[in-house]
Design a protein around this motif. Structure first.
Motif, mmCIF file in Angstrom:
data_model
loop_
_atom_site.group_PDB
_atom_site.id
_atom_site.type_symbol
_atom_site.label_atom_id
_atom_site.label_comp_id
_atom_site.label_asym_id
_atom_site.label_seq_id
_atom_site.Cartn_x
_atom_site.Cartn_y
_atom_site.Cartn_z
ATOM 1 N N MET A 141 0.892 -1.261 0.088
ATOM 2 C CA MET A 141 0.002 -0.076 0.002
ATOM 3 C C MET A 141 0.696 1.139 -0.105
ATOM 4 N N THR A 142 0.227 2.407 -0.254
ATOM 5 C CA THR A 142 1.128 3.585 -0.614
ATOM 6 C C THR A 142 0.525 4.832 -0.194
ATOM 7 N N THR A 143 0.914 5.893 -0.912
ATOM 8 C CA THR A 143 0.350 7.252 -0.926
ATOM 9 C C THR A 143 -1.118 7.175 -1.023
ATOM 10 N N GLN A 144 -1.688 6.067 -1.425
ATOM 11 C CA GLN A 144 -3.374 6.138 -1.286
ATOM 12 C C GLN A 144 -3.807 6.342 0.088
ATOM 13 N N HIS A 145 -2.847 6.106 1.128
ATOM 14 C CA HIS A 145 -3.419 6.574 2.483
ATOM 15 C C HIS A 145 -3.426 8.298 2.470
ATOM 16 N N ALA A 146 -2.806 8.822 1.386
ATOM 17 C CA ALA A 146 -3.300 10.248 1.437
ATOM 18 C C ALA A 146 -4.278 10.833 0.308
ATOM 19 N N MET A 147 -4.920 9.891 -0.281
ATOM 20 C CA MET A 147 -5.599 10.594 -1.500
ATOM 21 C C MET A 147 -6.945 9.701 -1.359
ATOM 22 N N ASN A 148 -7.870 9.790 -0.730
ATOM 23 C CA ASN A 148 -9.295 9.007 -0.620
ATOM 24 C C ASN A 148 -10.346 9.616 0.074
ATOM 25 N N SER A 149 -11.652 9.446 -0.177
ATOM 26 C CA SER A 149 -12.711 9.559 0.517
ATOM 27 C C SER A 149 -13.384 11.230 0.668
ATOM 28 N N PRO A 150 -14.427 11.652 0.313
ATOM 29 C CA PRO A 150 -14.669 12.845 0.343
ATOM 30 C C PRO A 150 -14.391 13.587 1.791
ATOM 31 N N ASP A 173 -5.218 3.893 -20.157
ATOM 32 C CA ASP A 173 -4.496 4.955 -19.499
ATOM 33 C C ASP A 173 -4.719 5.080 -18.145
ATOM 34 N N PHE A 174 -4.171 4.108 -17.091
ATOM 35 C CA PHE A 174 -4.716 4.186 -15.650
ATOM 36 C C PHE A 174 -4.341 5.519 -14.849
ATOM 37 N N LEU A 175 -3.418 6.458 -15.245
ATOM 38 C CA LEU A 175 -3.228 7.538 -14.735
ATOM 39 C C LEU A 175 -4.304 8.466 -14.949
ATOM 40 N N LEU A 176 -4.819 8.893 -16.250
ATOM 41 C CA LEU A 176 -5.947 9.517 -16.631
ATOM 42 C C LEU A 176 -7.093 9.121 -15.883
ATOM 43 N N PHE A 177 -7.201 7.803 -16.248
ATOM 44 C CA PHE A 177 -8.367 7.189 -15.481
ATOM 45 C C PHE A 177 -8.600 7.622 -14.007
ATOM 46 N N TRP A 178 -7.463 7.244 -13.211
ATOM 47 C CA TRP A 178 -7.558 7.573 -11.774
ATOM 48 C C TRP A 178 -7.548 9.028 -11.535
ATOM 49 N N ILE A 179 -7.184 9.989 -12.200
ATOM 50 C CA ILE A 179 -7.409 11.408 -12.125
ATOM 51 C C ILE A 179 -9.015 11.760 -12.154
ATOM 52 N N ASN A 180 -9.674 11.212 -13.364
ATOM 53 C CA ASN A 180 -10.933 11.450 -13.666
ATOM 54 C C ASN A 180 -11.828 10.448 -12.413
ATOM 55 N N ASP A 181 -11.384 9.574 -12.075
ATOM 56 C CA ASP A 181 -12.496 8.878 -11.283
ATOM 57 C C ASP A 181 -12.055 9.542 -9.713
ATOM 58 N N SER A 182 -11.115 10.250 -9.599
ATOM 59 C CA SER A 182 -10.980 10.930 -8.479
ATOM 60 C C SER A 182 -11.284 12.420 -8.344
ATOM 61 N N ARG A 183 -12.109 12.822 -9.418
ATOM 62 C CA ARG A 183 -12.443 14.197 -9.868
ATOM 63 C C ARG A 183 -13.142 14.846 -8.432
ATOM 64 N N GLU A 184 -13.937 14.051 -7.876
ATOM 65 C CA GLU A 184 -14.815 14.533 -6.562
ATOM 66 C C GLU A 184 -13.730 15.173 -5.501
ATOM 67 N N PHE A 185 -12.684 14.059 -5.290
ATOM 68 C CA PHE A 185 -11.602 14.528 -4.364
ATOM 69 C C PHE A 185 -10.888 15.897 -4.748
ATOM 70 N N PHE A 186 -10.475 15.990 -6.139
ATOM 71 C CA PHE A 186 -9.801 17.228 -6.477
ATOM 72 C C PHE A 186 -10.871 18.531 -6.465
ATOM 73 N N ASP A 187 -12.073 18.237 -6.654
ATOM 74 C CA ASP A 187 -13.183 19.307 -6.836
ATOM 75 C C ASP A 187 -13.141 19.925 -5.370
ATOM 76 N N GLN A 188 -13.040 18.888 -4.479
ATOM 77 C CA GLN A 188 -13.484 19.488 -2.774
ATOM 78 C C GLN A 188 -12.240 19.812 -2.144
ATOM 79 N N ASN A 189 -11.061 19.303 -2.708
ATOM 80 C CA ASN A 189 -9.725 19.800 -1.765
ATOM 81 C C ASN A 189 -8.858 20.615 -2.425
ATOM 82 N N VAL A 190 -9.023 20.904 -3.757
ATOM 83 C CA VAL A 190 -8.009 21.586 -4.467
ATOM 84 C C VAL A 190 -8.967 22.944 -4.948
ATOM 85 N N PHE A 191 -9.557 22.534 -6.128
ATOM 86 C CA PHE A 191 -10.595 23.835 -6.481
ATOM 87 C C PHE A 191 -11.487 23.018 -7.388
ATOM 88 N N PRO A 192 -12.769 23.512 -7.802
ATOM 89 C CA PRO A 192 -13.759 22.569 -8.743
ATOM 90 C C PRO A 192 -12.945 22.950 -10.116
#
Length: 381
Positions: free
Chosen positions: A1-10, A224-243
Protein backbone atom coordinates in the motif's frame (compact mmCIF):
# COMPACT_ATOMS: atom_id res chain seq x y z
CA UNK A 1 0.00 0.00 0.00
CA UNK A 2 1.27 3.54 -0.46
CA UNK A 3 0.33 7.15 -0.77
CA UNK A 4 -3.22 6.00 -1.37
CA UNK A 5 -3.21 6.63 2.41
CA UNK A 6 -3.22 10.33 1.46
CA UNK A 7 -5.65 10.38 -1.44
CA UNK A 8 -9.16 9.09 -0.68
CA UNK A 9 -12.78 9.58 0.50
CA UNK A 10 -14.62 12.91 0.33
CA UNK A 11 -14.90 13.67 4.08
CA UNK A 12 -12.02 11.59 5.40
CA UNK A 13 -9.69 12.67 2.61
CA UNK A 14 -10.49 16.33 3.23
CA UNK A 15 -9.40 16.10 6.88
CA UNK A 16 -6.40 13.98 5.98
CA UNK A 17 -5.42 16.43 3.27
CA UNK A 18 -5.61 19.29 5.73
CA UNK A 19 -3.37 17.46 8.19
CA UNK A 20 -0.79 16.70 5.49
CA UNK A 21 -0.95 20.12 3.82
CA UNK A 22 -0.98 18.48 0.41
CA UNK A 23 -1.58 21.24 -2.13
CA UNK A 24 -1.09 21.62 -5.83
CA UNK A 25 1.18 24.41 -6.96
CA UNK A 26 -0.54 25.43 -10.15
CA UNK A 27 0.47 29.01 -10.87
CA UNK A 28 1.98 28.26 -14.28
CA UNK A 29 -1.11 26.46 -15.53
CA UNK A 30 -4.04 27.82 -13.57
CA UNK A 31 -3.13 31.47 -13.90
CA UNK A 32 -3.01 34.40 -11.51
CA UNK A 33 -5.30 34.29 -8.51
CA UNK A 34 -5.48 30.49 -8.42
CA UNK A 35 -1.96 29.54 -7.36
CA UNK A 36 -1.34 26.87 -4.78
CA UNK A 37 1.94 26.07 -3.00
CA UNK A 38 3.08 22.61 -1.83
CA UNK A 39 4.50 22.14 1.64
CA UNK A 40 6.92 19.54 0.31
CA UNK A 41 8.03 16.44 2.19
CA UNK A 42 11.57 16.11 0.86
CA UNK A 43 14.68 18.00 1.92
CA UNK A 44 16.29 20.66 -0.26
CA UNK A 45 17.47 19.34 -3.59
CA UNK A 46 21.21 18.92 -4.09
CA UNK A 47 23.07 21.30 -6.38
CA UNK A 48 23.15 20.30 -10.03
CA UNK A 49 25.39 21.63 -12.76
CA UNK A 50 23.51 19.99 -15.60
CA UNK A 51 19.79 19.34 -15.84
CA UNK A 52 19.40 15.80 -17.06
CA UNK A 53 16.74 15.09 -19.70
CA UNK A 54 15.15 12.51 -17.38
CA UNK A 55 13.55 15.09 -15.10
CA UNK A 56 11.99 18.54 -14.97
CA UNK A 57 13.23 21.27 -12.63
CA UNK A 58 11.99 19.89 -9.31
CA UNK A 59 13.23 16.34 -9.72
CA UNK A 60 16.15 16.83 -12.10
CA UNK A 61 18.65 17.41 -9.25
CA UNK A 62 17.70 14.09 -7.69
CA UNK A 63 18.16 12.26 -10.98
CA UNK A 64 21.53 13.96 -11.30
CA UNK A 65 22.52 13.10 -7.73
CA UNK A 66 21.74 9.41 -8.30
CA UNK A 67 23.75 9.46 -11.53
CA UNK A 68 26.73 11.11 -9.80
CA UNK A 69 26.55 8.45 -7.09
CA UNK A 70 27.05 5.80 -9.77
CA UNK A 71 23.55 4.40 -10.14
CA UNK A 72 22.80 2.77 -13.48
CA UNK A 73 19.54 1.54 -14.99
CA UNK A 74 19.67 -2.20 -15.53
CA UNK A 75 17.36 -5.09 -16.31
CA UNK A 76 17.43 -8.84 -15.81
CA UNK A 77 14.95 -11.53 -16.81
CA UNK A 78 14.26 -14.11 -14.09
CA UNK A 79 11.45 -16.70 -14.20
CA UNK A 80 9.87 -14.84 -17.12
CA UNK A 81 9.85 -11.52 -15.24
CA UNK A 82 11.87 -8.73 -16.82
CA UNK A 83 13.06 -6.90 -13.72
CA UNK A 84 14.00 -3.24 -13.99
CA UNK A 85 16.26 -1.85 -11.27
CA UNK A 86 18.86 0.76 -10.42
CA UNK A 87 22.20 -0.58 -9.24
CA UNK A 88 24.80 1.43 -7.38
CA UNK A 89 28.55 0.84 -7.06
CA UNK A 90 29.79 -2.12 -5.00
CA UNK A 91 30.86 -0.10 -1.96
CA UNK A 92 29.76 -2.60 0.67
CA UNK A 93 27.27 -5.38 1.39
CA UNK A 94 24.20 -5.78 -0.80
CA UNK A 95 21.16 -3.71 0.14
CA UNK A 96 17.76 -4.27 -1.48
CA UNK A 97 15.19 -1.46 -1.62
CA UNK A 98 11.51 -2.28 -2.25
CA UNK A 99 9.37 0.83 -2.75
CA UNK A 100 5.74 1.46 -1.80
CA UNK A 101 2.81 0.49 -3.98
CA UNK A 102 2.01 2.86 -6.87
CA UNK A 103 5.55 4.28 -6.76
CA UNK A 104 8.80 3.14 -8.34
CA UNK A 105 12.55 3.15 -7.70
CA UNK A 106 12.70 6.95 -7.80
CA UNK A 107 10.91 7.30 -4.46
CA UNK A 108 14.30 6.45 -2.89
CA UNK A 109 16.16 9.17 -4.81
CA UNK A 110 16.62 11.31 -1.69
CA UNK A 111 18.54 8.55 0.12
CA UNK A 112 20.34 6.77 -2.73
CA UNK A 113 23.55 8.86 -2.77
CA UNK A 114 24.18 8.36 0.95
CA UNK A 115 23.34 4.64 0.91
CA UNK A 116 25.65 4.13 -2.07
CA UNK A 117 28.65 5.19 0.04
CA UNK A 118 28.53 2.08 2.23
CA UNK A 119 26.30 -0.45 0.45
CA UNK A 120 25.92 -2.14 -2.92
CA UNK A 121 22.37 -0.89 -3.54
CA UNK A 122 19.77 -2.63 -5.71
CA UNK A 123 16.69 -0.38 -6.01
CA UNK A 124 14.09 -2.65 -7.62
CA UNK A 125 10.82 -1.98 -9.42
CA UNK A 126 9.00 -5.04 -8.23
CA UNK A 127 6.25 -6.71 -10.23
CA UNK A 128 3.38 -4.46 -11.28
CA UNK A 129 5.50 -1.32 -10.99
CA UNK A 130 7.97 0.80 -12.89
CA UNK A 131 9.34 -0.63 -16.10
CA UNK A 132 9.42 -4.20 -14.78
CA UNK A 133 7.35 -6.41 -17.07
CA UNK A 134 5.58 -9.68 -16.27
CA UNK A 135 4.07 -12.41 -18.47
CA UNK A 136 0.40 -12.19 -19.41
CA UNK A 137 -1.84 -13.41 -16.62
CA UNK A 138 0.89 -13.08 -14.01
CA UNK A 139 -0.71 -13.66 -10.57
CA UNK A 140 -0.46 -10.63 -8.33
CA UNK A 141 0.02 -12.51 -5.06
CA UNK A 142 2.62 -12.22 -2.32
CA UNK A 143 3.67 -15.83 -2.90
CA UNK A 144 4.37 -15.46 -6.61
CA UNK A 145 5.93 -12.01 -6.38
CA UNK A 146 8.02 -13.03 -3.37
CA UNK A 147 9.23 -16.25 -4.98
CA UNK A 148 10.36 -14.43 -8.13
CA UNK A 149 12.05 -11.70 -6.09
CA UNK A 150 13.91 -14.46 -4.26
CA UNK A 151 15.02 -15.87 -7.60
CA UNK A 152 16.25 -12.37 -8.56
CA UNK A 153 18.29 -12.16 -5.35
CA UNK A 154 19.81 -15.56 -6.04
CA UNK A 155 20.70 -14.98 -9.66
CA UNK A 156 21.47 -11.24 -9.81
CA UNK A 157 22.54 -10.18 -6.31
CA UNK A 158 24.26 -13.45 -5.54
CA UNK A 159 24.79 -12.96 -1.80
CA UNK A 160 22.73 -12.56 1.38
CA UNK A 161 21.51 -8.97 1.50
CA UNK A 162 20.10 -6.37 3.80
CA UNK A 163 16.47 -5.65 2.90
CA UNK A 164 14.27 -2.65 3.50
CA UNK A 165 10.78 -2.32 2.08
CA UNK A 166 8.08 0.31 2.42
CA UNK A 167 4.35 -0.44 2.57
CA UNK A 168 3.62 -3.30 0.14
CA UNK A 169 7.39 -3.49 -0.30
CA UNK A 170 7.54 -4.05 3.45
CA UNK A 171 5.10 -6.94 3.15
CA UNK A 172 7.32 -8.48 0.47
CA UNK A 173 10.30 -8.01 2.77
CA UNK A 174 8.39 -9.95 5.44
CA UNK A 175 7.68 -12.70 2.91
CA UNK A 176 11.34 -12.96 1.90
CA UNK A 177 12.61 -12.98 5.49
CA UNK A 178 10.06 -15.62 6.48
CA UNK A 179 10.48 -17.90 3.48
CA UNK A 180 14.04 -17.31 2.28
CA UNK A 181 16.09 -16.45 5.33
CA UNK A 182 19.17 -17.75 3.51
CA UNK A 183 19.01 -14.67 1.27
CA UNK A 184 18.50 -12.10 4.06
CA UNK A 185 20.96 -10.66 6.60
CA UNK A 186 18.60 -8.23 8.35
CA UNK A 187 15.51 -6.18 7.53
CA UNK A 188 14.04 -2.75 8.10
CA UNK A 189 10.26 -3.00 7.71
CA UNK A 190 9.24 0.54 6.77
CA UNK A 191 5.64 1.01 7.87
CA UNK A 192 4.20 -2.15 6.29
CA UNK A 193 0.41 -2.64 6.51
CA UNK A 194 0.68 -5.71 8.70
CA UNK A 195 -2.72 -7.23 9.54
CA UNK A 196 -4.55 -4.11 8.32
CA UNK A 197 -4.17 -5.15 4.66
CA UNK A 198 -5.53 -8.66 5.26
CA UNK A 199 -9.07 -9.34 4.13
CA UNK A 200 -11.66 -8.38 5.37
CA UNK A 201 -9.85 -6.04 7.80
CA UNK A 202 -8.65 -3.95 4.82
CA UNK A 203 -12.21 -2.74 4.28
CA UNK A 204 -11.73 -0.51 7.34
CA UNK A 205 -8.73 1.31 5.90
CA UNK A 206 -8.42 4.44 3.77
CA UNK A 207 -6.36 2.41 1.30
CA UNK A 208 -9.36 0.24 0.45
CA UNK A 209 -11.14 3.23 -1.04
CA UNK A 210 -8.22 3.89 -3.37
CA UNK A 211 -7.99 0.25 -4.42
CA UNK A 212 -11.58 0.53 -5.61
CA UNK A 213 -10.25 2.57 -8.57
CA UNK A 214 -7.74 -0.15 -9.39
CA UNK A 215 -10.45 -2.78 -9.28
CA UNK A 216 -12.73 -0.69 -11.47
CA UNK A 217 -9.93 -0.31 -14.02
CA UNK A 218 -9.46 -4.10 -14.07
CA UNK A 219 -13.16 -4.87 -14.43
CA UNK A 220 -13.54 -2.28 -17.21
CA UNK A 221 -10.07 -2.27 -18.82
CA UNK A 222 -8.54 1.13 -19.50
CA UNK A 223 -5.56 2.04 -21.65
CA UNK A 224 -4.31 4.88 -19.47
CA UNK A 225 -4.60 4.23 -15.74
CA UNK A 226 -3.20 7.58 -14.60
CA UNK A 227 -5.76 9.62 -16.55
CA UNK A 228 -8.47 7.18 -15.51
CA UNK A 229 -7.48 7.57 -11.84
CA UNK A 230 -7.46 11.37 -12.05
CA UNK A 231 -10.94 11.36 -13.61
CA UNK A 232 -12.18 8.75 -11.12
CA UNK A 233 -10.92 10.99 -8.30
CA UNK A 234 -12.37 14.24 -9.64
CA UNK A 235 -14.68 14.62 -6.63
CA UNK A 236 -11.58 14.62 -4.41
CA UNK A 237 -9.85 17.26 -6.52
CA UNK A 238 -13.01 19.39 -6.79
CA UNK A 239 -13.47 19.44 -3.01
CA UNK A 240 -9.87 19.66 -1.84
CA UNK A 241 -8.09 21.72 -4.51
CA UNK A 242 -10.65 23.68 -6.56
CA UNK A 243 -13.58 22.80 -8.85
CA UNK A 244 -12.29 21.49 -12.14
CA UNK A 245 -8.73 20.95 -10.89
CA UNK A 246 -8.78 17.38 -12.17
CA UNK A 247 -9.10 18.85 -15.69
CA UNK A 248 -6.02 21.02 -15.08
CA UNK A 249 -4.04 18.03 -13.86
CA UNK A 250 -5.18 15.95 -16.84
CA UNK A 251 -4.03 18.62 -19.28
CA UNK A 252 -0.72 18.96 -17.44
CA UNK A 253 -0.12 15.23 -17.82
CA UNK A 254 -0.93 15.34 -21.54
CA UNK A 255 1.32 18.36 -22.09
CA UNK A 256 4.31 16.80 -20.39
CA UNK A 257 3.89 13.58 -22.33
CA UNK A 258 4.21 15.62 -25.54
CA UNK A 259 7.37 17.27 -24.24
CA UNK A 260 8.91 14.09 -22.76
CA UNK A 261 7.49 11.15 -24.70
CA UNK A 262 8.19 7.79 -23.12
CA UNK A 263 9.15 9.27 -19.74
CA UNK A 264 6.96 9.01 -16.61
CA UNK A 265 5.47 12.38 -15.71
CA UNK A 266 7.13 14.53 -13.05
CA UNK A 267 4.76 17.46 -12.69
CA UNK A 268 6.43 20.55 -11.27
CA UNK A 269 2.98 22.05 -10.65
CA UNK A 270 2.50 19.44 -7.89
CA UNK A 271 4.50 20.92 -5.04
CA UNK A 272 4.35 17.92 -2.72
CA UNK A 273 7.08 15.35 -3.32
CA UNK A 274 4.99 12.40 -2.21
CA UNK A 275 2.01 13.15 -4.41
CA UNK A 276 4.17 14.10 -7.39
CA UNK A 277 6.07 10.79 -7.25
CA UNK A 278 2.82 8.95 -6.64
CA UNK A 279 1.54 10.35 -9.96
CA UNK A 280 4.85 9.44 -11.62
CA UNK A 281 4.46 5.85 -10.43
CA UNK A 282 1.03 5.52 -11.99
CA UNK A 283 2.02 6.89 -15.37
CA UNK A 284 2.12 3.91 -17.75
CA UNK A 285 3.93 1.97 -15.06
CA UNK A 286 1.52 0.75 -12.40
CA UNK A 287 -0.50 -2.39 -13.08
CA UNK A 288 -3.94 -1.86 -11.48
CA UNK A 289 -4.24 -5.63 -11.04
CA UNK A 290 -1.86 -5.17 -8.11
CA UNK A 291 -4.24 -2.85 -6.24
CA UNK A 292 -7.26 -4.85 -7.33
CA UNK A 293 -5.76 -7.94 -5.69
CA UNK A 294 -5.76 -6.09 -2.35
CA UNK A 295 -9.31 -4.89 -2.95
CA UNK A 296 -10.51 -8.43 -3.65
CA UNK A 297 -8.45 -10.00 -0.87
CA UNK A 298 -6.39 -12.22 -3.16
CA UNK A 299 -2.96 -10.60 -2.79
CA UNK A 300 -2.44 -12.10 0.67
CA UNK A 301 -3.99 -15.46 -0.17
CA UNK A 302 -1.91 -18.09 1.64
CA UNK A 303 0.26 -15.37 3.17
CA UNK A 304 -0.78 -15.09 6.81
CA UNK A 305 0.99 -12.13 8.36
CA UNK A 306 1.13 -13.53 11.90
CA UNK A 307 2.49 -16.86 10.71
CA UNK A 308 5.10 -15.17 8.52
CA UNK A 309 6.30 -12.85 11.30
CA UNK A 310 6.67 -15.78 13.70
CA UNK A 311 8.95 -17.52 11.17
CA UNK A 312 11.40 -14.63 10.84
CA UNK A 313 14.68 -15.26 12.61
CA UNK A 314 16.90 -12.53 11.11
CA UNK A 315 17.22 -9.19 12.95
CA UNK A 316 14.29 -6.99 11.95
CA UNK A 317 13.43 -3.40 12.78
CA UNK A 318 9.79 -2.37 12.55
CA UNK A 319 9.62 1.33 11.62
CA UNK A 320 6.17 2.63 12.52
CA UNK A 321 4.99 5.91 10.94
CA UNK A 322 2.07 8.17 11.83
CA UNK A 323 -1.52 6.96 11.76
CA UNK A 324 -4.92 8.34 12.64
CA UNK A 325 -8.61 7.61 12.21
CA UNK A 326 -11.08 9.16 9.81
CA UNK A 327 -14.85 8.82 9.49
CA UNK A 328 -14.84 7.34 12.97
CA UNK A 329 -13.32 3.92 12.42
CA UNK A 330 -11.37 4.05 9.14
CA UNK A 331 -7.61 3.64 9.60
CA UNK A 332 -5.61 6.39 7.95
CA UNK A 333 -2.13 4.86 7.86
CA UNK A 334 -0.52 1.46 7.55
CA UNK A 335 -0.79 0.18 11.12
CA UNK A 336 -2.36 1.29 14.36
CA UNK A 337 -0.59 0.71 17.67
CA UNK A 338 -2.29 -2.64 18.24
CA UNK A 339 -1.02 -3.87 14.87
CA UNK A 340 2.52 -2.78 15.68
CA UNK A 341 2.37 -4.35 19.15
CA UNK A 342 1.08 -7.63 17.70
CA UNK A 343 3.87 -7.67 15.13
CA UNK A 344 6.51 -7.10 17.80
CA UNK A 345 5.09 -9.91 19.94
CA UNK A 346 5.65 -12.29 17.00
CA UNK A 347 9.12 -11.17 15.86
CA UNK A 348 11.72 -13.29 17.67
CA UNK A 349 14.54 -10.90 16.88
CA UNK A 350 12.66 -7.65 16.49
CA UNK A 351 13.28 -4.00 17.32
CA UNK A 352 10.54 -1.36 17.35
CA UNK A 353 11.02 2.26 16.34
CA UNK A 354 8.32 4.90 16.21
CA UNK A 355 8.96 7.77 13.77
CA UNK A 356 7.08 11.05 13.46
CA UNK A 357 6.74 10.82 9.70
CA UNK A 358 4.30 10.12 6.93
CA UNK A 359 3.86 6.68 5.41
CA UNK A 360 6.72 6.93 2.89
CA UNK A 361 9.23 7.81 5.61
CA UNK A 362 12.29 7.78 3.33
CA UNK A 363 10.67 10.57 1.31
CA UNK A 364 9.12 12.51 4.20
CA UNK A 365 12.08 12.32 6.62
CA UNK A 366 15.03 11.05 4.55
CA UNK A 367 17.73 12.01 7.05
CA UNK A 368 15.98 10.20 9.90
CA UNK A 369 15.37 7.17 7.70
CA UNK A 370 19.06 7.08 6.77
CA UNK A 371 20.22 7.36 10.36
CA UNK A 372 17.87 4.65 11.62
CA UNK A 373 18.55 2.25 8.76
CA UNK A 374 22.32 2.64 8.67
CA UNK A 375 22.69 2.27 12.44
CA UNK A 376 20.53 -0.85 12.51
CA UNK A 377 22.30 -2.60 9.66
CA UNK A 378 25.72 -1.63 11.07
CA UNK A 379 24.74 -3.33 14.32
CA UNK A 380 24.03 -6.58 12.47
CA UNK A 381 27.00 -7.29 10.17
Amino acid sequence: MTTQHAMNSPTGRARALSRRRVLLAGGAIIGAGAAFSGAGYGRAAPPVNKVLPTGFAVDAPWHAAAARAGFQAKSATVNGVQFSFREGPANGPALILLHAQQMDWFSYSRVLPTLAKSFHVFDIDYQGHGTTRVPNGYPMTAHRIGADLAAFLESVVGEPAYLTGNSSGGLLTVWLAANRADLVKATVLEDPPLFSSEYPRIKKTIAYRDFASSDKAVRHPVDDFLLFWINDSREFFDQNVFPGSSVVLTEAVKAQRLIRPGQPVELDIVGNDMIRLFLRGMDHQYDPRFGSAFYRGTWNRGFDHAEALSKISVPSLLLHANFSWTDGDILYGAMDQNDADQAMSLLRNGTYRRIDAEHVTHLDKPDEFLSITQQFFAAHP
